[in-house]
Design a protein around this motif. Structure first.
Motif, PDB file in Angstrom:
ATOM      1  N   SER A   1       0.804  -1.117  -0.290  1.00  0.00           N
ATOM      2  CA  SER A   1       0.018   0.041  -0.154  1.00  0.00           C
ATOM      3  C   SER A   1       0.673   1.213   0.079  1.00  0.00           C
ATOM      4  O   SER A   1       0.615   2.253  -0.727  1.00  0.00           O
ATOM      5  CB  SER A   1      -0.916  -0.016   1.265  1.00  0.00           C
ATOM      6  OG  SER A   1      -1.754   1.112   1.165  1.00  0.00           O
ATOM      7  N   ASN A   2       1.778   1.249   0.720  1.00  0.00           N
ATOM      8  CA  ASN A   2       2.887   2.454   0.740  1.00  0.00           C
ATOM      9  C   ASN A   2       4.429   1.779   0.294  1.00  0.00           C
ATOM     10  O   ASN A   2       4.797   0.764   0.418  1.00  0.00           O
ATOM     11  CB  ASN A   2       2.798   3.067   1.968  1.00  0.00           C
ATOM     12  CG  ASN A   2       2.987   2.141   3.107  1.00  0.00           C
ATOM     13  OD1 ASN A   2       3.742   1.026   3.171  1.00  0.00           O
ATOM     14  ND2 ASN A   2       2.369   2.482   4.451  1.00  0.00           N
TER      15      ASN A   2
ATOM     16  N   PRO B   1      -2.808  -5.752   3.088  1.00  0.00           N
ATOM     17  CA  PRO B   1      -1.695  -5.015   2.819  1.00  0.00           C
ATOM     18  C   PRO B   1      -0.349  -5.231   3.788  1.00  0.00           C
ATOM     19  O   PRO B   1      -0.527  -5.723   4.887  1.00  0.00           O
ATOM     20  CB  PRO B   1      -2.371  -3.584   3.197  1.00  0.00           C
ATOM     21  CG  PRO B   1      -3.292  -4.154   4.324  1.00  0.00           C
ATOM     22  CD  PRO B   1      -3.833  -5.311   3.852  1.00  0.00           C
TER      23      PRO B   1
ATOM     24  N   ASN C   1       6.597  15.132   0.952  1.00  0.00           N
ATOM     25  CA  ASN C   1       6.693  13.690   1.035  1.00  0.00           C
ATOM     26  C   ASN C   1       7.962  13.193   1.051  1.00  0.00           C
ATOM     27  O   ASN C   1       8.542  11.970   1.095  1.00  0.00           O
ATOM     28  CB  ASN C   1       5.718  13.048  -0.200  1.00  0.00           C
ATOM     29  CG  ASN C   1       4.412  12.922  -0.186  1.00  0.00           C
ATOM     30  OD1 ASN C   1       3.858  13.299   0.855  1.00  0.00           O
ATOM     31  ND2 ASN C   1       3.861  12.984  -1.436  1.00  0.00           N
TER      32      ASN C   1
ATOM     33  N   LYS D   1       5.396   7.485  -0.631  1.00  0.00           N
ATOM     34  CA  LYS D   1       4.111   7.244  -1.219  1.00  0.00           C
ATOM     35  C   LYS D   1       3.092   6.314  -0.323  1.00  0.00           C
ATOM     36  O   LYS D   1       3.216   5.413   0.010  1.00  0.00           O
ATOM     37  CB  LYS D   1       3.787   6.563  -2.666  1.00  0.00           C
ATOM     38  CG  LYS D   1       2.557   6.630  -3.285  1.00  0.00           C
ATOM     39  CD  LYS D   1       2.691   6.299  -4.759  1.00  0.00           C
ATOM     40  CE  LYS D   1       1.181   6.044  -5.293  1.00  0.00           C
ATOM     41  NZ  LYS D   1       0.742   7.490  -5.413  1.00  0.00           N
ATOM     42  N   ILE D   2       1.959   7.281   0.276  1.00  0.00           N
ATOM     43  CA  ILE D   2       1.443   6.628   1.504  1.00  0.00           C
ATOM     44  C   ILE D   2       0.283   5.823   1.357  1.00  0.00           C
ATOM     45  O   ILE D   2      -0.215   5.208   1.945  1.00  0.00           O
ATOM     46  CB  ILE D   2       1.092   7.792   2.445  1.00  0.00           C
ATOM     47  CG1 ILE D   2       0.176   8.931   1.673  1.00  0.00           C
ATOM     48  CG2 ILE D   2       2.295   8.415   3.217  1.00  0.00           C
ATOM     49  CD1 ILE D   2      -0.625   9.901   2.728  1.00  0.00           C
ATOM     50  N   LYS D   3      -0.081   5.914  -0.091  1.00  0.00           N
ATOM     51  CA  LYS D   3      -1.270   5.046  -0.458  1.00  0.00           C
ATOM     52  C   LYS D   3      -1.177   4.582  -2.092  1.00  0.00           C
ATOM     53  O   LYS D   3      -0.512   5.270  -2.764  1.00  0.00           O
ATOM     54  CB  LYS D   3      -2.477   5.509  -0.157  1.00  0.00           C
ATOM     55  CG  LYS D   3      -2.715   6.756  -0.888  1.00  0.00           C
ATOM     56  CD  LYS D   3      -4.089   7.355  -0.523  1.00  0.00           C
ATOM     57  CE  LYS D   3      -4.607   8.595  -1.371  1.00  0.00           C
ATOM     58  NZ  LYS D   3      -5.693   9.277  -0.945  1.00  0.00           N
ATOM     59  N   LYS D   4      -1.590   3.147  -2.375  1.00  0.00           N
ATOM     60  CA  LYS D   4      -1.448   2.720  -3.583  1.00  0.00           C
ATOM     61  C   LYS D   4      -0.325   2.805  -4.248  1.00  0.00           C
ATOM     62  O   LYS D   4      -0.058   3.034  -5.628  1.00  0.00           O
ATOM     63  CB  LYS D   4      -2.721   3.663  -4.208  1.00  0.00           C
ATOM     64  CG  LYS D   4      -3.802   3.368  -4.135  1.00  0.00           C
ATOM     65  CD  LYS D   4      -4.976   4.134  -4.822  1.00  0.00           C
ATOM     66  CE  LYS D   4      -6.532   3.845  -4.574  1.00  0.00           C
ATOM     67  NZ  LYS D   4      -7.437   4.653  -5.519  1.00  0.00           N
TER      68      LYS D   4
ATOM     69  N   GLN E   1      -1.384  -2.938 -10.848  1.00  0.00           N
ATOM     70  CA  GLN E   1      -1.973  -2.272 -10.233  1.00  0.00           C
ATOM     71  C   GLN E   1      -3.550  -2.645 -10.139  1.00  0.00           C
ATOM     72  O   GLN E   1      -4.348  -2.351  -9.226  1.00  0.00           O
ATOM     73  CB  GLN E   1      -2.175  -0.641 -11.001  1.00  0.00           C
ATOM     74  CG  GLN E   1      -2.985  -1.029 -12.343  1.00  0.00           C
ATOM     75  CD  GLN E   1      -2.038  -1.277 -13.668  1.00  0.00           C
ATOM     76  OE1 GLN E   1      -0.778  -1.726 -13.223  1.00  0.00           O
ATOM     77  NE2 GLN E   1      -2.338  -0.968 -14.790  1.00  0.00           N
TER      78      GLN E   1
END
Length: 247
Positions: free
Chosen positions: A129-130, A200, A229, A144-147, A185
């Motif tokens: 997830s990150n 996750p 970030n 990158k904190i999500k996806k 993805q």
């Protein structure tokens, strides 16, 4: 046992074979820095890379088919990559793995992955997830904190015995079966649809590297790096992921 599958682009389509080999060597050092010995690395390639680093867990599998023809360089590269990914997953079977993970040949991974998989052998797998992004030459990383799994191909670990691997895989055709692995993805949603939900990963598992000049996805020069970030590239991150600047 976790098997890392690393597809390597051919010298024939590389801008610099020396740079491709340098990037791969860093990736292999990163993978082999696992805190558990329960892992194997399968590098699928046309030509043997110019890599000085060696490790008993690394196997090179050389393909003999021609590079696919296509007017679009990205499609051409991904078709070749897909064939190599499928070959690597098939080759992984002989190591009796519980899980398999695709690793792009210029990325770095956490040293904790093999140990984590070893402790959770029955899990369907995990999506990342990150994660971190790294621009070559910088003294920082960008989180990158999500996806994260939508950005990088180095972002999914899948249980081996739930994969629909063909008995007689065909490598010399279009995207076909192996497009599943290229659409990194979409893997989480596709596995959910098959009633094999992924979890996750509970820690940052990979660094997506850019700026090496050999990225096949077309992302180089497109992705934005937000200073909000940005994180200092500490010794802890360097050691955990085996990240070092290329000479």
């Amino acid at each position: 046992m976790l098997v890392f599958v690393v597809p390597l682009k051919s010298e024939q389509v590389s801008k610099s074979w020396d740079k491709v080999s340098q990037l791969l060597e860093r990736t292999l050092k990163s993978i082999c820095n696992q805190t558990s010995s329960q892992f194997q690395v399968v590098v699928v390639c046309h030509e043997k890379p110019l890599v000085r680093f060696s490790h008993p867990a690394i196997e090179y599998v050389q393909m003999i088919y021609d590079i696919p023809e296509h007017p679009n360089k990205i499609v051409k590269g991904l078709t070749d990559k897909g064939r190599k990914v499928l070959r690597g997953i098939v080759e992984a079977k002989k190591y009796n793995p519980t899980h398999v993970m695709l690793v792009d040949a210029d990325d770095c991974v956490s040293s904790k992955l093999a140990s984590f998989v070893e402790k959770n052998p029955s899990c369907n797998g995990w999506y990342f997830s990150n994660g971190y992004k790294y621009l070559e030459g910088e003294s920082c990383v960008y989180i990158k904190i999500k996806k994260f799994y939508t950005l990088s191909g180095t972002a999914n670990i899948l249980k081996y015995d739930i994969l629909d691997i063909p008995d007689n895989p065909e490598y010399n055709r279009g995207y076909g079966y192996y497009k599943f692995y290229l659409d990194h993805q979409k893997i989480r949603d596709k596995m959910n649809a098959k009633n094999y939900p992924l979890k996750p990963l509970p820690f940052i598992g990979a660094i997506y590297t850019l700026g090496g000049g050999e990225n096949m996805s077309g992302n180089e020069g497109i992705l934005k790096f937000n200073w909000l970030n940005r994180r200092k590239l500490t010794d802890k991150i360097k050691n955990q992921f085996g990240l070092y600047p290329l000479s």
